[in-house]
Scaffold this motif. Sequence first.
Motif, PDB file in Angstrom:
ATOM      1  N   LYS A  13      52.633  72.099  29.188  1.00  0.00           N
ATOM      2  CA  LYS A  13      52.738  71.238  28.008  1.00  0.00           C
ATOM      3  C   LYS A  13      53.892  71.645  27.092  1.00  0.00           C
ATOM      4  O   LYS A  13      54.341  70.853  26.277  1.00  0.00           O
ATOM      5  N   LYS A  14      54.387  72.848  27.244  1.00  0.00           N
ATOM      6  CA  LYS A  14      55.516  73.329  26.440  1.00  0.00           C
ATOM      7  C   LYS A  14      56.858  72.854  26.999  1.00  0.00           C
ATOM      8  O   LYS A  14      57.888  73.010  26.348  1.00  0.00           O
ATOM      9  N   ASN A  15      56.855  72.294  28.210  1.00  0.00           N
ATOM     10  CA  ASN A  15      58.089  71.811  28.840  1.00  0.00           C
ATOM     11  C   ASN A  15      58.555  70.507  28.207  1.00  0.00           C
ATOM     12  O   ASN A  15      57.742  69.706  27.724  1.00  0.00           O
ATOM     13  N   LYS A  16      59.840  70.301  28.262  1.00  0.00           N
ATOM     14  CA  LYS A  16      60.446  69.097  27.689  1.00  0.00           C
ATOM     15  C   LYS A  16      59.893  67.847  28.372  1.00  0.00           C
ATOM     16  O   LYS A  16      59.801  67.793  29.598  1.00  0.00           O
ATOM     17  N   ASN A  17      59.526  66.856  27.570  1.00  0.00           N
ATOM     18  CA  ASN A  17      59.041  65.555  28.030  1.00  0.00           C
ATOM     19  C   ASN A  17      57.722  65.627  28.801  1.00  0.00           C
ATOM     20  O   ASN A  17      57.459  64.774  29.648  1.00  0.00           O
ATOM     21  N   TYR A  18      56.889  66.616  28.525  1.00  0.00           N
ATOM     22  CA  TYR A  18      55.603  66.708  29.217  1.00  0.00           C
ATOM     23  C   TYR A  18      54.779  65.448  28.933  1.00  0.00           C
ATOM     24  O   TYR A  18      54.661  64.998  27.803  1.00  0.00           O
ATOM     25  N   THR A  19      54.206  64.890  29.994  1.00  0.00           N
ATOM     26  CA  THR A  19      53.345  63.707  29.896  1.00  0.00           C
ATOM     27  C   THR A  19      52.195  63.858  30.882  1.00  0.00           C
ATOM     28  O   THR A  19      52.379  64.384  31.977  1.00  0.00           O
ATOM     29  N   TRP A  56      57.030  66.581  33.693  1.00  0.00           N
ATOM     30  CA  TRP A  56      57.905  67.079  32.643  1.00  0.00           C
ATOM     31  C   TRP A  56      59.303  67.097  33.232  1.00  0.00           C
ATOM     32  O   TRP A  56      59.479  66.861  34.428  1.00  0.00           O
ATOM     33  N   PHE A  57      60.267  67.356  32.417  1.00  0.00           N
ATOM     34  CA  PHE A  57      61.635  67.410  32.905  1.00  0.00           C
ATOM     35  C   PHE A  57      61.728  68.491  33.970  1.00  0.00           C
ATOM     36  O   PHE A  57      61.571  69.665  33.694  1.00  0.00           O
TER      37      PHE A  57
END
Length: 174
Positions: A13-19, A56-57
């Motif tokens: 969840k800390k990664n860029k663009n997490y969905t 995520w990215f």
Amino acid sequence: MFNEIEAIIGKAKKNKNYTQRGAVPSEEIADLESQLKIVLPKDYKYFIKHYGYCFWFGGVVSGLVGDNKRYEKLCCAIRKTKYYHDFYDHDSSYLSVPQQGLVIGKWAGGGYYFLFSQESERAGEVGLFLTETYGQEVSKFNSFTDYLSFLVTGTPDPEPVDVDYDRIMDIIED
């Protein structure tokens, strides 16, 4: 096992663009198993029940997308599984996609990650099958949880699998 998945997702969840999708009704999970005629490993079933899918990215874990058609092509495990069956099963040069399980990820260089279902001899393992090896498996994880951890944290390393390079050379020479 389930606490470990929670901890890994917490890092993801800390990664860029997490969905992620979020909670999935048990009926949808049963429908997935019914459509593919498989029984899902417990750790993956827990993952899709609580998260549906996530990306995520730089990373994707396919699962169930529900009504969110925006992510269907990227994140729908049923769609990915059918796609790779069609892609590999129509060319005799490639090994067929295993039947007992589902595709849960794409290899950016060409290929897929396959989760073996409970009725398989390899229940719960995740294998990486590459296009460049004509559909042969090149590495594996012992569980979905290990695969998820690798995507998020970089550990554990996948285990190498013996590749039949003679078969590849025969295909190339024909």
